[in-house]
Scaffold this active site. Structure first.
Site, PDB file in Angstrom:
ATOM      1  N   GLU A  47      -0.906   0.305   5.703  1.00  0.00           N
ATOM      2  CA  GLU A  47      -1.497  -0.407   6.993  1.00  0.00           C
ATOM      3  C   GLU A  47      -0.629  -0.552   8.373  1.00  0.00           C
ATOM      4  OE1 GLU A  47      -2.907  -4.176   5.029  1.00  0.00           O
ATOM      5  OE2 GLU A  47      -4.623  -3.014   3.875  1.00  0.00           O
ATOM      6  N   CYS A  56      -6.039   5.429   4.195  1.00  0.00           N
ATOM      7  CA  CYS A  56      -6.148   5.042   2.764  1.00  0.00           C
ATOM      8  C   CYS A  56      -5.206   5.744   1.948  1.00  0.00           C
ATOM      9  CB  CYS A  56      -7.656   5.257   2.536  1.00  0.00           C
ATOM     10  SG  CYS A  56      -8.668   4.480   3.406  1.00  0.00           S
ATOM     11  N   GLU A  58      -6.207   7.838  -0.779  1.00  0.00           N
ATOM     12  CA  GLU A  58      -6.823   8.956  -0.980  1.00  0.00           C
ATOM     13  C   GLU A  58      -6.425   9.916   0.334  1.00  0.00           C
ATOM     14  OE1 GLU A  58      -8.422   6.182  -0.713  1.00  0.00           O
ATOM     15  OE2 GLU A  58     -10.273   5.958  -1.723  1.00  0.00           O
ATOM     16  N   CYS A  90     -12.880   8.756   3.847  1.00  0.00           N
ATOM     17  CA  CYS A  90     -11.932   9.503   2.869  1.00  0.00           C
ATOM     18  C   CYS A  90     -13.059  10.289   2.139  1.00  0.00           C
ATOM     19  CB  CYS A  90     -11.482   8.427   1.818  1.00  0.00           C
ATOM     20  SG  CYS A  90     -10.031   7.777   2.568  1.00  0.00           S
TER      21      CYS A  90
END
Ligand code: THU
Length: 134
Positions: A47, A56, A58, A90
């Site tokens: 983050e 993210c 992924e 994603c």
């Protein structure tokens, strides 16, 4: 035949989740991506105080793999509280390289809650073929 099974991939995703940088959401996500050649790349969410630069788990795993020369993928395991489903960004990102990807969703205890495919998560996706000239 891959030497890595779904359970092992989930374990790798749990390992990846340990490195999640989540001061804002406290929502821990880990991913483990299995290449067609049997290698595993892990990822976590990272983050940012600017919020939108957040990446993210992924996509972290995919970018790690692609930046090391991998472009063919068999499956991805994603772990998070409640076995959350991959976000739309994603899904699009994965579709670019692996429209037939198998997707294994597990909770933070490693319990698989859903085994599905990217084709099911992103039907009729927009991909490289759409940009072919003709
Ligand atoms: N997150 C992921 O890592 N993967 C997803 O597919 C859904 C959302 C992260 C982004 C952010 O750090 C946190 O979960 C809350 O949205």
């Amino acid at each position: 035949m891959s030497a890595i099974n779904d359970r092992q991939l989930v374990e790798a995703a749990l390992e990846g989740s340990k490195h999640a940088y989540i001061p804002y959401s406290n929502y821990r996500v880990g991913a483990a991506l299995l290449t067609a050649s049997g290698d595993v790349y892990t990822g976590c969410n990272v983050e940012n105080a600017g919020y939108s630069p957040t990446i993210c788990a992924e996509r972290t795993a995919l970018v790690k793999a692609i930046s090391e020369g991998q472009q063919h993928f068999a499956s991805i395991a994603v772990v998070s509280r409640g076995a959350g489903s991959p976000c739309g960004v994603c899904r699009q990102f994965m579709f670019e390289f692996a429209p037939d990807l198998k997707v294994i969703l597990a909770d933070l205890d490693g319990q698989v809650q859903l085994t599905t495919t990217l084709a099911e998560l992103l039907p009729h996706g927009f991909g490289p073929a759409n940009l072919d000239e003709r």
